[in-house]
Design a protein around this motif. Sequence first.
Motif, PDB file in Angstrom:
ATOM      1  N   VAL A 189       9.053  94.953 -19.557  1.00  0.00           N
ATOM      2  CA  VAL A 189       9.725  96.086 -18.903  1.00  0.00           C
ATOM      3  C   VAL A 189      11.096  96.232 -19.561  1.00  0.00           C
ATOM      4  CG1 VAL A 189      10.678  96.956 -16.725  1.00  0.00           C
ATOM      5  CG2 VAL A 189       8.517  95.680 -16.727  1.00  0.00           C
ATOM      6  N   ASP A 234       7.521 101.742 -17.244  1.00  0.00           N
ATOM      7  CA  ASP A 234       8.089 100.455 -17.647  1.00  0.00           C
ATOM      8  C   ASP A 234       9.473 100.595 -18.265  1.00  0.00           C
ATOM      9  OD1 ASP A 234       6.027  98.905 -16.687  1.00  0.00           O
ATOM     10  OD2 ASP A 234       4.893  98.972 -18.562  1.00  0.00           O
ATOM     11  N   ARG A 294       3.886  90.901 -19.575  1.00  0.00           N
ATOM     12  CA  ARG A 294       4.338  92.256 -19.278  1.00  0.00           C
ATOM     13  C   ARG A 294       5.775  92.420 -19.784  1.00  0.00           C
ATOM     14  NH1 ARG A 294       5.377  95.182 -13.377  1.00  0.00           N
ATOM     15  NH2 ARG A 294       5.876  97.236 -14.243  1.00  0.00           N
TER      16      ARG A 294
END
Length: 256
Positions: free
Chosen positions: A36, A64, A34
């Motif tokens: 961000v 995000d 992931r």
Amino acid sequence: MTFILDCDGVVWLGETAIPGSPTAVSRLREAGHRVVFLTNNSFPRLAEHVAKFERLGIEVDPSDVLTSPMAAASLLAPGERVMVFGGPGIFEALEQRGVEALEPGAGMNGKSGAVDAVIVGFDRNFDFSRLATAATVVRQGARLVGTNDDATFPSSDGLLPGAGSLLAAVMTAGGKKAEVAGKPYDATRALITERVGHVDWVVGDRPSTDGALAQRLQTHFGLVLTGVTPPDHGPIDPAPDREAPDLAGLVKDLLA
Ligand SMILES: [Mg+2]
């Protein structure tokens, strides 16, 4: 794993993508991680940040993208009246928080205490008149909140004065220390804990913000040399867990 990537000096410089960064973001995602994005840049609205990512070839979900105005808004209570010295990103975050955002000089009416807080972010139109207004409101008892205290930011023209330079002027003229929201301070740590949860890597170009945030999150710090830290740097504090010339190099190392 979850990666928090700084933007200025990591993903882009000004309006230009740092070569290899968009591909590096794709490689992380393709490997199941992931990504961000976290920026201390308080000026743009969220939609403008998202549009910039897309212009530079990076798809991003708005949820995000985390910014210093979001952290700053969390320091204020719904219903408070706050005078803003900064850009539309601050007004947007305050509106979402239910805080009444005032233009510089508005809502003073000569009544002491009418303004609960002054918030200072990046403002290209900041001048002596705005400094005088901010200092006056602070001296009348308003809290002083800074979106961030970065002294400079990297641009394609070199280092330019950041919000921290303007905030320092307001602290000096207003005689009050600011509560600062952005990286590496606690409001940002709390925002990440709430919106992201566990983080494995913070990647940035500035040890005093990105590295210190990693330290506060008790996670790894990846340093890249495409922003404020030059390739011929001396000792780094806090010391990075990995260092690479750029994001592409760092991601290549970490995925190897
Ligand atoms: Mg940076």
